[in-house]
Design a protein around this motif. Sequence first.
Motif, PDB file in Angstrom:
ATOM      1  N   HIS A 182      -1.412  -5.850  -2.413  1.00 35.94           N
ATOM      2  CA  HIS A 182      -1.788  -4.513  -1.958  1.00 35.94           C
ATOM      3  C   HIS A 182      -3.278  -4.204  -2.078  1.00 35.94           C
ATOM      4  CE1 HIS A 182       2.269  -3.284  -1.039  1.00 35.94           C
ATOM      5  NE2 HIS A 182       2.671  -3.737  -2.207  1.00 35.94           N
ATOM      6  N   MET A 184      -6.857  -3.697  -0.869  1.00 28.43           N
ATOM      7  CA  MET A 184      -7.282  -3.279   0.462  1.00 28.43           C
ATOM      8  C   MET A 184      -7.955  -4.416   1.236  1.00 28.43           C
ATOM      9  SD  MET A 184      -9.564   0.049   1.486  1.00 28.43           S
ATOM     10  CE  MET A 184      -9.794   0.527   3.203  1.00 28.43           C
ATOM     11  N   GLN A 187      -5.564  -6.774   3.138  1.00 30.69           N
ATOM     12  CA  GLN A 187      -4.548  -6.234   4.042  1.00 30.69           C
ATOM     13  C   GLN A 187      -4.561  -6.848   5.441  1.00 30.69           C
ATOM     14  OE1 GLN A 187      -1.873  -4.309   2.986  1.00 30.69           O
ATOM     15  NE2 GLN A 187      -2.927  -5.188   1.225  1.00 30.69           N
ATOM     16  N   ARG A 190      -3.407 -10.524   5.317  1.00 31.02           N
ATOM     17  CA  ARG A 190      -2.015 -10.606   4.854  1.00 31.02           C
ATOM     18  C   ARG A 190      -1.054 -10.095   5.911  1.00 31.02           C
ATOM     19  NH1 ARG A 190       2.138  -7.714   2.440  1.00 31.02           N
ATOM     20  NH2 ARG A 190       1.079  -5.746   2.756  1.00 31.02           N
ATOM     21  N   ARG A 191      -1.386  -8.965   6.512  1.00 31.38           N
ATOM     22  CA  ARG A 191      -0.461  -8.367   7.465  1.00 31.38           C
ATOM     23  C   ARG A 191      -0.476  -9.107   8.799  1.00 31.38           C
ATOM     24  NH1 ARG A 191      -0.182  -2.013   7.460  1.00 31.38           N
ATOM     25  NH2 ARG A 191       1.725  -2.610   8.552  1.00 31.38           N
ATOM     26  N   ASN A 263       3.956   3.338   5.229  1.00 29.96           N
ATOM     27  CA  ASN A 263       3.679   2.976   6.614  1.00 29.96           C
ATOM     28  C   ASN A 263       4.529   3.753   7.617  1.00 29.96           C
ATOM     29  OD1 ASN A 263       1.740   1.074   5.882  1.00 29.96           O
ATOM     30  ND2 ASN A 263       3.263  -0.536   5.634  1.00 29.96           N
ATOM     31  N   LEU A 285      -5.735   1.598   7.777  1.00 27.67           N
ATOM     32  CA  LEU A 285      -4.772   1.298   6.738  1.00 27.67           C
ATOM     33  C   LEU A 285      -4.310   2.594   6.093  1.00 27.67           C
ATOM     34  CD1 LEU A 285      -6.630  -1.719   5.099  1.00 27.67           C
ATOM     35  CD2 LEU A 285      -4.610  -1.834   6.572  1.00 27.67           C
ATOM     36  N   TYR A 288      -4.635   4.315   1.118  1.00 26.56           N
ATOM     37  CA  TYR A 288      -5.827   3.910   0.372  1.00 26.56           C
ATOM     38  C   TYR A 288      -6.832   5.062   0.342  1.00 26.56           C
ATOM     39  CZ  TYR A 288      -3.943  -0.781   0.692  1.00 26.56           C
ATOM     40  OH  TYR A 288      -3.129  -1.878   0.593  1.00 26.56           O
TER      41      TYR A 288
END
Length: 373
Positions: A182, A184, A187, A190-191, A263, A285, A288
């Motif tokens: 998680h 920032m 992200q 990873r996503r 999300n 995102l 955050y």
Amino acid sequence: MARPMGPVRLKKTSPLTLVLGGALCIFILYFLIGSSAPDFSASRKASAASHPLSPPTSPFRKSTSTSGKVKPPPVTRYNLNNVTITHNPLDNRENILILTPMARFYQAYWDNLLKLTYSHELITLGFILPKNKEGNTATTELQKQIAKTQQYGPEKDRFKSIIILRQDFDPPLPSQDEGERHKMQNQKIRRAAMAKARNSLLFTTLGPSTSWVLWLDADIIETPPTLIQDLAFHDKPLIAPNCFQRYYNTERKVMDERAYDFNNWQDSPTAQELASKMGYDDILLEGYADMATYRALMAYMYEEGADIHHEVPLDGVGGTALLVKADVHRDGAMFPPFAFYHLIETEGFAKMAKRLGWQAAGLPNYKVYHYNE
């Protein structure tokens, strides 16, 4: 001077020798002029996937009929007009595809799957796991539970079919710990990898008989047993429950719960303004402090004691638990591993679905629970 030879006498051949010789000749002739392709029909049934919703795992091997003619490969016909997608899928015996990207295996996840009251004979499970040490461990544990359920478990617990895939790319992060996942700065990469994994899983497993696709993360360990029926009842193209997490509250000294999936949201003017000033490949995102979007988060719309079937429209969705009509995916809605209107993965999927005319919805008072690390 050579002496002339007398008449030659041949030794009489026994009838048994003639019979054996004739049999040998017949065998040789059959071997030479018969079909050179052996009949692999039995082995094909054992080694190739017989389930119509997945591609064969072995090539089709020709078999020969008694007349000597080679049998053609099988042809299966489907009429998508006969595939129903209704608010009452159980009574209409609609096929459900449950898809789970899995990096770690949680026993509570599998136990929760077995508790689902939707007829298991109508459920196909699909998994994709990374090709690293954690993925190997998770695959081993998953296969143990599959064997226990599918081979030795009660008939009612056995699923229609189960498909396991291994990713053909390396995970972007060395660790799947929650804190690392998680961050920032991790992200986007990873996503993007998650989106690729979801697309690989979807495109490999979505079959012509599938009515609904339930995306369920591997760390969702508690849902109502009627999860599929409850979500399908709303008859929405995409619908998401609210994902929470149980934890021990050290201040109050009691078990408590908190919102987890941020999300699922409704867009805001602030987020749209931020996006308008971003570079082509930049993404927004959620959750955050360094990127305050002021979107309305479904995680904070929960009202204790309120109607669990209360609906809200959503512009972004998470993938912890998400029921999707198969036609949404068939129309081309997938998980972008790139910036799509400055959104990526599941949030980008909701945007893509909306561009195709499919509106997402959420149930803020209907909760599922995420594993607490």
